[in-house]
Design a protein around this motif. Structure first.
Motif, PDB file in Angstrom:
ATOM      1  N   LEU A   8       0.812  -1.210   0.000  1.00 43.74           N
ATOM      2  CA  LEU A   8       0.000   0.000   0.000  1.00 43.74           C
ATOM      3  C   LEU A   8       0.847   1.262   0.000  1.00 43.74           C
ATOM      4  N   SER A   9       1.995   1.200   0.705  1.00 41.52           N
ATOM      5  CA  SER A   9       2.853   2.383   0.787  1.00 41.52           C
ATOM      6  C   SER A   9       4.257   1.967   1.191  1.00 41.52           C
ATOM      7  N   GLU A  10       5.194   2.875   0.977  1.00 41.41           N
ATOM      8  CA  GLU A  10       6.565   2.645   1.424  1.00 41.41           C
ATOM      9  C   GLU A  10       7.192   3.974   1.815  1.00 41.41           C
ATOM     10  N   GLU A  11       8.076   3.900   2.798  1.00 40.41           N
ATOM     11  CA  GLU A  11       8.768   5.085   3.293  1.00 40.41           C
ATOM     12  C   GLU A  11      10.214   4.689   3.600  1.00 40.41           C
ATOM     13  N   THR A  12      11.158   5.481   3.096  1.00 39.77           N
ATOM     14  CA  THR A  12      12.555   5.255   3.437  1.00 39.77           C
ATOM     15  C   THR A  12      12.814   5.883   4.794  1.00 39.77           C
ATOM     16  N   VAL A  13      13.126   5.053   5.772  1.00 41.25           N
ATOM     17  CA  VAL A  13      13.386   5.508   7.133  1.00 41.25           C
ATOM     18  C   VAL A  13      14.822   5.997   7.262  1.00 41.25           C
ATOM     19  N   LEU A  14      15.744   5.284   6.588  1.00 42.64           N
ATOM     20  CA  LEU A  14      17.163   5.613   6.676  1.00 42.64           C
ATOM     21  C   LEU A  14      17.840   5.181   5.386  1.00 42.64           C
ATOM     22  N   GLY A  15      18.518   6.104   4.744  1.00 39.35           N
ATOM     23  CA  GLY A  15      19.264   5.785   3.529  1.00 39.35           C
ATOM     24  C   GLY A  15      20.753   5.887   3.799  1.00 39.35           C
ATOM     25  N   LEU A  16      21.456   4.778   3.631  1.00 39.24           N
ATOM     26  CA  LEU A  16      22.899   4.727   3.850  1.00 39.24           C
ATOM     27  C   LEU A  16      23.577   4.242   2.576  1.00 39.24           C
TER      28      LEU A  16
END
Length: 184
Positions: A8-16
């Protein structure tokens, strides 16, 4: 049979640099209830069982931050953007060890941990390996290269000298390959 869950949805919490931690919401096809999942999105990886003409395995020892230990492994690493797994394995073998191969064969690809990771490990065997150059290590690498007879690998695994799961899978794939099983 279980059905595919709809995202349904996606969110990048932390990009390394080596992965992105994502929170994704899915809906269960069985209950219609939403569920939040944690996913690590990372590039594909490669590893290679590199063999000399005398069936010695080109192995490496290096410090691993996750286990805080020096481990005995086979060469491998990340597939760079736009790079094929075969090109990546040739590059990693040369950079980490200085060895090059006469023949490289794919032993297929596996999902390292499909519960929460969205990548593949591409496994290869490189035959006819010989030393051709100096190592070209990344700043985060300090690698010792050593040769081990292939016939001793099972005993090394049983003794715990080799305990990296993806390395053990590569040796298993090599055994299957040598027994006549093909990989796609």
């Amino acid at each position: 049979m279980p059905k595919h869950w709809k995202r349904l949805s996606e969110e990048t919490v932390l990009g390394l640099p080596i992965f992105a931690l994502k929170r994704e919401r899915f809906v269960s096809p069985r209950t219609a209830a939403p569920l939040d999942a944690v996913v690590l999105e990372t590039a594909d990886w490669v590893n290679v069982v590199a063999l000399t003409e005398t069936d010695d395995v080109v192995m490496i020892r290096q410090f691993r931050f996750g286990s805080e230990a020096v481990t005995l492994e086979i060469p491998g690493g990340i597939v760079d953007p736009g790079e094929s797994p075969r090109t990546a394995v040739e590059r990693e073998l040369r950079e980490e060890t200085g060895f090059v191969a006469q023949r490289i064969t794919s032993l297929g690809a596996i999902a390292p941990n499909p519960a929460f990771m969205r990548n593949r490990l591409h496994i290869f065997v490189a035959e006819g390996c010989s030393l051709a150059a100096e190592q070209a290590l990344d700043p985060g690498e300090d690698i010792e290269v050593l040769l081990q007879p292939l016939r001793e690998v099972d005993a090394m695994v049983a003794a715990g000298a080799i305990d990296h799961a993806l390395v053990e899978v590569a040796f298993h794939r090599l055994r299957l390959h040598r027994a006549g099983h093909g990989f796609s």
